[in-house]
Design an enzyme around this catalytic site. Structure first.
Site: not given
Ligand code: RB5
Length: 147
Positions: A8, A65-68, A70-71, A98, A132-133
């Protein structure tokens, strides 16, 4: 390998650098957007990359994405996707060895560029260990099939 990529707007600044690394490692990049820092919705890109993987157009997927977070939540809604968010190389390597993770998500607002590139390299160079994995990953697929 063919690696599908998506981001994003928050992940976009890192996408070019990750794509460059993936190509340097000898892989092909399929860039499914986004292509600017204009605000977009991350699920739209998660699903594009996830479908590229499940439909066999790509071997693996990388999402930024910002945090990884939401993706990975969005990508994991697609049947057959095992997406992980990693902020360290040990988890990245283990997720391939694994968990047979087929999508890697990184938070570009959390993880610096140098570490993000190391994570991508560790993830792409690791291989699923099976044994096993494989039994455990099959149990995940069974949960998905029965839910
Ligand atoms: C965008 O502002 C932010 O919400 C998105 O990049 C991501 O971090 C969502 O999980």
């Amino acid at each position: 390998m063919k690696i599908a990529m998506g981001s994003d707007h928050a992940g976009y600044p890192l996408k070019g650098k990750v794509a460059e690394l993936i190509k340097e490692l000898g892989h092909e990049v399929i860039d499914l957007g986004t292509h600017s820092e204009e605000s977009v919705d991350y699920p739209d890109f998660a699903v594009k990359v996830a479908h590229a993987v499940t439909q066999g157009e790509a071997d693996l997927g990388v999402l930024l994405c910002g945090t990884g977070l939401g993706m990975s939540i969005a990508a994991n809604k697609v049947r057959g996707i095992r997406a992980v968010t990693c902020g360290d190389t040990f988890s990245a390597r283990s997720s391939r060895e694994h968990n047979d993770a087929n999508m890697l998500c990184i938070g570009a607002r959390v993880t610096g560029c140098g570490l993000a590139l190391d994570i991508v390299k560790a993830w792409l160079e690791a291989e699923f260990k099976g044994g096993r994995h494989a039994r455990r990953v099959q149990k995940i697929a069974d949960i998905e099939a029965s839910s």
